[in-house]
Design a protein around this motif. Sequence first.
Motif, PDB file in Angstrom:
ATOM      1  N   VAL A  28       0.809  -1.224   0.000  1.00  0.00           N
ATOM      2  CA  VAL A  28       0.000   0.000   0.000  1.00  0.00           C
ATOM      3  C   VAL A  28       0.838   1.267   0.000  1.00  0.00           C
ATOM      4  CG1 VAL A  28      -1.916  -1.150   1.134  1.00  0.00           C
ATOM      5  CG2 VAL A  28      -0.214   0.039   2.526  1.00  0.00           C
ATOM      6  N   GLY A  29       2.103   1.193   0.392  1.00  0.00           N
ATOM      7  CA  GLY A  29       2.942   2.386   0.407  1.00  0.00           C
ATOM      8  C   GLY A  29       3.021   3.023   1.782  1.00  0.00           C
ATOM      9  N   ASP A  30       3.739   4.134   1.851  1.00  0.00           N
ATOM     10  CA  ASP A  30       3.969   4.795   3.134  1.00  0.00           C
ATOM     11  C   ASP A  30       2.769   5.593   3.618  1.00  0.00           C
ATOM     12  OD1 ASP A  30       6.506   3.760   3.122  1.00  0.00           O
ATOM     13  OD2 ASP A  30       7.433   5.552   2.263  1.00  0.00           O
ATOM     14  N   PHE A  31       1.961   6.119   2.707  1.00  0.00           N
ATOM     15  CA  PHE A  31       0.802   6.908   3.082  1.00  0.00           C
ATOM     16  C   PHE A  31      -0.393   5.971   3.165  1.00  0.00           C
ATOM     17  CE2 PHE A  31       3.817   9.659   1.033  1.00  0.00           C
ATOM     18  CZ  PHE A  31       3.860  10.780   1.873  1.00  0.00           C
ATOM     19  N   ARG A  32      -0.821   5.679   4.382  1.00  0.00           N
ATOM     20  CA  ARG A  32      -1.766   4.586   4.558  1.00  0.00           C
ATOM     21  C   ARG A  32      -2.506   4.713   5.887  1.00  0.00           C
ATOM     22  NH1 ARG A  32       3.609   0.989   5.415  1.00  0.00           N
ATOM     23  NH2 ARG A  32       3.906   1.372   7.641  1.00  0.00           N
ATOM     24  N   GLU A  33      -3.567   3.925   6.007  1.00  0.00           N
ATOM     25  CA  GLU A  33      -4.237   3.762   7.289  1.00  0.00           C
ATOM     26  C   GLU A  33      -3.400   2.821   8.134  1.00  0.00           C
ATOM     27  OE1 GLU A  33      -7.904   2.136   5.933  1.00  0.00           O
ATOM     28  OE2 GLU A  33      -8.846   4.091   5.636  1.00  0.00           O
ATOM     29  N   PHE A  34      -3.375   3.079   9.457  1.00  0.00           N
ATOM     30  CA  PHE A  34      -2.424   2.323  10.270  1.00  0.00           C
ATOM     31  C   PHE A  34      -3.061   1.157  11.020  1.00  0.00           C
ATOM     32  CE2 PHE A  34       0.258   2.021  14.253  1.00  0.00           C
ATOM     33  CZ  PHE A  34       1.227   1.245  13.650  1.00  0.00           C
ATOM     34  N   GLU A  35      -4.006   1.436  11.957  1.00  0.00           N
ATOM     35  CA  GLU A  35      -4.472   0.379  12.843  1.00  0.00           C
ATOM     36  C   GLU A  35      -5.965   0.113  12.703  1.00  0.00           C
ATOM     37  OE1 GLU A  35      -1.621   0.028  16.721  1.00  0.00           O
ATOM     38  OE2 GLU A  35      -3.002   1.730  16.680  1.00  0.00           O
ATOM     39  N   TYR A  36      -6.317  -1.137  12.990  1.00  0.00           N
ATOM     40  CA  TYR A  36      -7.715  -1.574  12.976  1.00  0.00           C
ATOM     41  C   TYR A  36      -7.943  -2.424  14.220  1.00  0.00           C
ATOM     42  CZ  TYR A  36     -11.958  -3.982  11.371  1.00  0.00           C
ATOM     43  OH  TYR A  36     -13.233  -4.498  11.261  1.00  0.00           O
ATOM     44  N   PHE A  37      -8.916  -2.001  15.052  1.00  0.00           N
ATOM     45  CA  PHE A  37      -9.199  -2.726  16.286  1.00  0.00           C
ATOM     46  C   PHE A  37     -10.285  -3.763  16.042  1.00  0.00           C
ATOM     47  CE2 PHE A  37     -11.649  -3.310  20.225  1.00  0.00           C
ATOM     48  CZ  PHE A  37     -10.629  -3.791  21.040  1.00  0.00           C
ATOM     49  N   ILE A  38     -10.028  -4.974  16.511  1.00  0.00           N
ATOM     50  CA  ILE A  38     -10.983  -6.075  16.339  1.00  0.00           C
ATOM     51  C   ILE A  38     -11.575  -6.403  17.702  1.00  0.00           C
ATOM     52  CG2 ILE A  38     -11.299  -8.427  15.499  1.00  0.00           C
ATOM     53  CD1 ILE A  38      -8.494  -8.000  14.098  1.00  0.00           C
ATOM     54  N   ALA A  39     -12.873  -6.179  17.851  1.00  0.00           N
ATOM     55  CA  ALA A  39     -13.533  -6.512  19.108  1.00  0.00           C
ATOM     56  C   ALA A  39     -13.674  -8.022  19.212  1.00  0.00           C
ATOM     57  CB  ALA A  39     -14.906  -5.852  19.179  1.00  0.00           C
ATOM     58  N   SER A  40     -13.145  -8.588  20.285  1.00  0.00           N
ATOM     59  CA  SER A  40     -13.261 -10.034  20.492  1.00  0.00           C
ATOM     60  C   SER A  40     -13.221 -10.313  21.983  1.00  0.00           C
ATOM     61  CB  SER A  40     -12.131 -10.799  19.790  1.00  0.00           C
ATOM     62  OG  SER A  40     -10.889 -10.528  20.399  1.00  0.00           O
ATOM     63  N   GLY A  41     -13.852 -11.389  22.364  1.00  0.00           N
ATOM     64  CA  GLY A  41     -13.902 -11.736  23.781  1.00  0.00           C
ATOM     65  C   GLY A  41     -12.826 -12.712  24.203  1.00  0.00           C
ATOM     66  N   GLY A  42     -11.871 -13.003  23.310  1.00  0.00           N
ATOM     67  CA  GLY A  42     -10.867 -14.007  23.617  1.00  0.00           C
ATOM     68  C   GLY A  42      -9.641 -13.448  24.321  1.00  0.00           C
ATOM     69  N   LYS A  43      -8.753 -14.340  24.681  1.00  0.00           N
ATOM     70  CA  LYS A  43      -7.508 -13.965  25.327  1.00  0.00           C
ATOM     71  C   LYS A  43      -6.429 -13.740  24.268  1.00  0.00           C
ATOM     72  CE  LYS A  43      -8.477 -16.627  29.535  1.00  0.00           C
ATOM     73  NZ  LYS A  43      -8.468 -15.514  30.491  1.00  0.00           N
ATOM     74  N   ALA A  44      -5.503 -12.828  24.551  1.00  0.00           N
ATOM     75  CA  ALA A  44      -4.418 -12.542  23.622  1.00  0.00           C
ATOM     76  C   ALA A  44      -3.440 -13.714  23.570  1.00  0.00           C
ATOM     77  CB  ALA A  44      -3.699 -11.261  24.041  1.00  0.00           C
ATOM     78  N   TYR A  45      -2.738 -13.830  22.463  1.00  0.00           N
ATOM     79  CA  TYR A  45      -1.694 -14.836  22.270  1.00  0.00           C
ATOM     80  C   TYR A  45      -2.232 -16.264  22.411  1.00  0.00           C
ATOM     81  CZ  TYR A  45       1.063 -10.630  22.825  1.00  0.00           C
ATOM     82  OH  TYR A  45       1.548  -9.370  22.683  1.00  0.00           O
ATOM     83  N   THR A  46      -3.419 -16.478  21.890  1.00  0.00           N
ATOM     84  CA  THR A  46      -4.023 -17.803  21.872  1.00  0.00           C
ATOM     85  C   THR A  46      -4.564 -18.058  20.471  1.00  0.00           C
ATOM     86  OG1 THR A  46      -6.204 -16.963  22.505  1.00  0.00           O
ATOM     87  CG2 THR A  46      -4.717 -17.609  24.292  1.00  0.00           C
ATOM     88  N   LEU A  47      -5.106 -19.262  20.263  1.00  0.00           N
ATOM     89  CA  LEU A  47      -5.716 -19.565  18.979  1.00  0.00           C
ATOM     90  C   LEU A  47      -6.916 -18.660  18.709  1.00  0.00           C
ATOM     91  CD1 LEU A  47      -5.570 -23.478  18.916  1.00  0.00           C
ATOM     92  CD2 LEU A  47      -4.196 -21.872  17.571  1.00  0.00           C
ATOM     93  N   ASP A  48      -7.594 -18.223  19.783  1.00  0.00           N
ATOM     94  CA  ASP A  48      -8.708 -17.298  19.610  1.00  0.00           C
ATOM     95  C   ASP A  48      -8.238 -15.986  18.994  1.00  0.00           C
ATOM     96  OD1 ASP A  48     -10.675 -18.959  20.517  1.00  0.00           O
ATOM     97  OD2 ASP A  48     -10.548 -18.287  22.596  1.00  0.00           O
ATOM     98  N   SER A  49      -7.120 -15.481  19.480  1.00  0.00           N
ATOM     99  CA  SER A  49      -6.612 -14.228  18.928  1.00  0.00           C
ATOM    100  C   SER A  49      -6.137 -14.414  17.492  1.00  0.00           C
ATOM    101  CB  SER A  49      -5.471 -13.691  19.800  1.00  0.00           C
ATOM    102  OG  SER A  49      -4.357 -14.572  19.791  1.00  0.00           O
ATOM    103  N   LEU A  50      -5.572 -15.583  17.181  1.00  0.00           N
ATOM    104  CA  LEU A  50      -5.176 -15.870  15.803  1.00  0.00           C
ATOM    105  C   LEU A  50      -6.392 -15.850  14.887  1.00  0.00           C
ATOM    106  CD1 LEU A  50      -3.297 -16.871  13.544  1.00  0.00           C
ATOM    107  CD2 LEU A  50      -3.642 -19.195  14.393  1.00  0.00           C
ATOM    108  N   ALA A  51      -7.489 -16.476  15.333  1.00  0.00           N
ATOM    109  CA  ALA A  51      -8.703 -16.485  14.526  1.00  0.00           C
ATOM    110  C   ALA A  51      -9.248 -15.076  14.351  1.00  0.00           C
ATOM    111  CB  ALA A  51      -9.750 -17.387  15.182  1.00  0.00           C
ATOM    112  N   ALA A  52      -9.194 -14.260  15.425  1.00  0.00           N
ATOM    113  CA  ALA A  52      -9.693 -12.887  15.330  1.00  0.00           C
ATOM    114  C   ALA A  52      -8.845 -12.058  14.374  1.00  0.00           C
ATOM    115  CB  ALA A  52      -9.710 -12.249  16.718  1.00  0.00           C
ATOM    116  N   ILE A  53      -7.535 -12.231  14.432  1.00  0.00           N
ATOM    117  CA  ILE A  53      -6.650 -11.480  13.538  1.00  0.00           C
ATOM    118  C   ILE A  53      -6.911 -11.868  12.087  1.00  0.00           C
ATOM    119  CG2 ILE A  53      -4.259 -11.189  12.832  1.00  0.00           C
ATOM    120  CD1 ILE A  53      -4.846  -9.611  15.277  1.00  0.00           C
ATOM    121  N   ARG A  54      -7.067 -13.162  11.832  1.00  0.00           N
ATOM    122  CA  ARG A  54      -7.328 -13.603  10.458  1.00  0.00           C
ATOM    123  C   ARG A  54      -8.679 -13.082   9.972  1.00  0.00           C
ATOM    124  NH1 ARG A  54      -4.582 -16.582   7.401  1.00  0.00           N
ATOM    125  NH2 ARG A  54      -6.440 -17.211   6.263  1.00  0.00           N
ATOM    126  N   ALA A  55      -9.664 -13.057  10.862  1.00  0.00           N
ATOM    127  CA  ALA A  55     -10.962 -12.513  10.474  1.00  0.00           C
ATOM    128  C   ALA A  55     -10.847 -11.023  10.152  1.00  0.00           C
ATOM    129  CB  ALA A  55     -11.978 -12.738  11.586  1.00  0.00           C
TER     130      ALA A  55
END
Length: 562
Positions: free
Chosen positions: A431-458
């Motif tokens: 996308v280049g240097d001029f871009r949107e940076f962050e996107y927050f994904i609302a999820s009820g799971g715990k970080a650094y688990t398979l739940d977070s992996l699924a949320a990130i992929r979604a």
Amino acid sequence: MTAVDFDLTLAEQCAAIMEETDRIHRELERMRNTPPLLRLWTGANCDLVHIVECEDDARWEDPELDTGVGTLKIDFSMPQAQWLNDMHGRMERGEKINVIVSVDYMGIRWSGLMKEVGVETDDLGYSVLTATFLSDFQQLKTKLLWSTPVMPAIFQPIKVFGLAGPIPWVVLGALHINLRRENSPILTLPDDPLKFSSWWEGYDMSTWTVVTKPGSFMDGVASGVPWGKLTSRFKYWHEAATAMLADGEQSLQWRRWFTGDPLPWPNAKLRHGALVVWVEDKSGIFAGTSNGGTWFDGLKRNIRSYTDDFYEDIDEAITGMPTVADYRVPGKRLTDARVPYVYYPPDSPGVIRSSFRQKLPGPVQLVTGGSSMPGVNETMGALVQGVFDVVGNALQFGSVGGSIDRILAPFYEDTVAAWIAVKLLRRAQQVGDFREFEYFIASGGKAYTLDSLAAIRAGAYETRTIFSGSMEIANAAPYVIGAPGIGHFDRGDRVATRIPGDLTQRIHVERVSNRIIAWGVDRVVDVEIVLGGEKLQQDPILRLMSEIATTKSELKDMGVMG
């Protein structure tokens, strides 16, 4: 004729080929011009009541992984219209309130339940009944995944239901387990508790109204489809399954079975009118498929695989194009996922009108979480208790660690390893240097688990680059839309096309995400298809409602909303 008789002269061979070609064209024309078979069935035992041949207008929408809307307009004086409007009479006759509709055309079957009926009268006194139906996917939207589906609601010892494995096995397995719960009279009272035999009917799958097509875990492994993980704490099945199916490019299929239809699998024992659900891989992207290219160099073949961190997908070019033997069989019409058969160039006589849209990718970093990864809070709590127990005993206050921990817990819980931020490197480079940076994904799971992996992929899937096309096509000019063996392609199959006027001559290969069949008294059957990202072709209000529903589901998982 399926083979050329080479003992004939060249002129006779050419004449025979032309005669067979004309015969196939006539057969296709006859099938295409055969009016759709529209039938009305009771909601009690799916008994046939009416065949509709007096409709003023009909339209049947069939999107992938969502509920389609069907509308039927009939002169109110017709018996079919009177029956649809007579809800009280259906109850009195034992036909029940619900009405099932089925529409058969070119091997395709659209079916669903009537949701609303109304009668409008104009200034001349002419009355028209309009019935609105929701496709059978709506039934699947009402299936909940209980935390412990083998136990009654009052006792759910397992807090979260979960399955992992090949995507078709996971989504169908989860649905089947909860269908068994739905039909188990011990867990859910039968409709007629005083009828003794009804307490045992639920154990016989031949009495179920919704069934899943059987398939073993090893069958899923052997098919080579992507794996997925499904977790649910009283989620709706479609909420847990659709994102996984979309991410794995798997096509959910459903079809209502009537007595006299071919069995969906050998020795199947089904109830008349049962809804059969199964999953097909119509994309072939993880096995190597034609994907894009240009008019000058033709289709290019890629295979999709996961990156090392499993957050992104990569397409790797592979050489060689597989030979599809079925394409060489005269009269056999289908689409092989690896090599799309249907191609609609801009000047195709089959394209009446078209629109194409592209959505650029979103932010390059995805953030989710909210709860510390397993073991972190517990370790910090143990340290606090241990330290203050030692200090308390040294000062002769006694073991005060537990009390201090209760006071300090709100300050340290979910502060360490509670959030995860992932940068999508390939997207950032594209996308280049001029871009949107962050996107927050609302999820009820715990970080650094398979739940977070699924949320990130979604989240990566939701913010991906999307190509969407909407085309109104003339059926059989030259391709026929219909079930495999009858039509060249159908919903879920891959279709190649180009944008009119595009000087790059870029070929886009996308799956058919929606199919709309419509006809009326003043027009023959016409077909409209949507390619790729159907959301871009949706009305903005419909998209907003879908996003609100998704947000409510996420908040429910987090315990914020009931």
